[in-house]
Design a protein around this motif. Structure first.
Motif, short mmCIF file in Angstrom:
data_model
loop_
_atom_site.label_atom_id
_atom_site.label_comp_id
_atom_site.label_asym_id
_atom_site.label_seq_id
_atom_site.Cartn_x
_atom_site.Cartn_y
_atom_site.Cartn_z
N GLY A 89 0.80 -1.23 0.00
CA GLY A 89 0.00 0.00 0.00
C GLY A 89 0.83 1.27 0.00
O GLY A 89 0.31 2.36 -0.25
N GLN A 90 2.12 1.17 0.27
CA GLN A 90 2.99 2.34 0.35
C GLN A 90 3.65 2.68 -0.97
O GLN A 90 4.33 3.69 -1.08
N MET A 91 3.51 1.81 -1.98
CA MET A 91 4.18 2.08 -3.26
C MET A 91 3.25 1.75 -4.42
O MET A 91 2.34 0.93 -4.29
N ASP A 92 3.51 2.41 -5.53
CA ASP A 92 2.83 2.13 -6.79
C ASP A 92 3.85 1.55 -7.75
O ASP A 92 4.99 2.03 -7.82
N LEU A 93 3.45 0.53 -8.51
CA LEU A 93 4.34 -0.12 -9.47
C LEU A 93 3.72 -0.12 -10.85
O LEU A 93 2.51 -0.32 -11.01
N PHE A 94 4.58 0.07 -11.83
CA PHE A 94 4.19 -0.03 -13.24
C PHE A 94 5.19 -0.95 -13.92
O PHE A 94 6.40 -0.76 -13.80
#
Length: 152
Positions: A89-94
């Motif tokens: 929940g603390q990071m966004d990944l692409f």
């Protein structure tokens, strides 16, 4: 002559009441503005203190499909001064420009669940198989963006 003094006194009292009410409104508005600026300053300070680096070797065969499950495995180090949460929940990944929601984060150093400065997490991205060639992963944590390029 007394009527002029009375009328001046009434106008003076009325103008003082108006000035007091305007000052009260301005004081309240300035207080709210000050609180908003303080909160924004704390957010910006947190963003500035956040820095992460992908420390995986892009040429290593351990990045993609190292365990036979077609996962992308990255090691990410907290190089900033802000402790972070060690959870997805603390990071966004692409991955190759597509948002990834199916990934896990494992804290490698420490047991309290806090990703402290200088410690490393392992990010496991579940994929349905990557084609041979170049790929990239973009990681965003508190506004800090890191791009990692690798070959499958």
């Amino acid at each position: 002559m007394a009527s002029v003094s009375v009328s001046h006194l009434i106008i003076f009292i009325a103008s003082m009441m108006i000035a007091a009410s305007v000052a009260g409104v301005f004081t309240d508005s300035i207080g709210q503005l000050s609180n908003a600026v303080s909160e924004q300053g704390l957010d910006v300070s947190r963003d500035v203190r956040t820095d992460v680096e992908v420390i995986s070797d892009s040429g290593s065969s351990a990045v993609y499909n190292s365990d036979g499950n077609e996962n992308v495995t990255l090691h990410v180090k907290n190089t900033g001064s802000e402790p972070l949460g060690a959870d997805p929940g603390q990071m966004d990944l692409f991955l190759d420009g597509q948002f990834v929601s199916n990934f896990g984060v494992t804290l490698l150093d420490g047991t309290d669940g806090v990703w402290r400065p200088g410690t490393v997490v392992r990010v496991e991205i579940a994929t349905s198989g990557l084609s041979a060639g170049d790929h990239r992963v973009k990681i965003i944590v508190n506004g800090d963006e890191e791009v990692f390029r690798f070959r499958a």
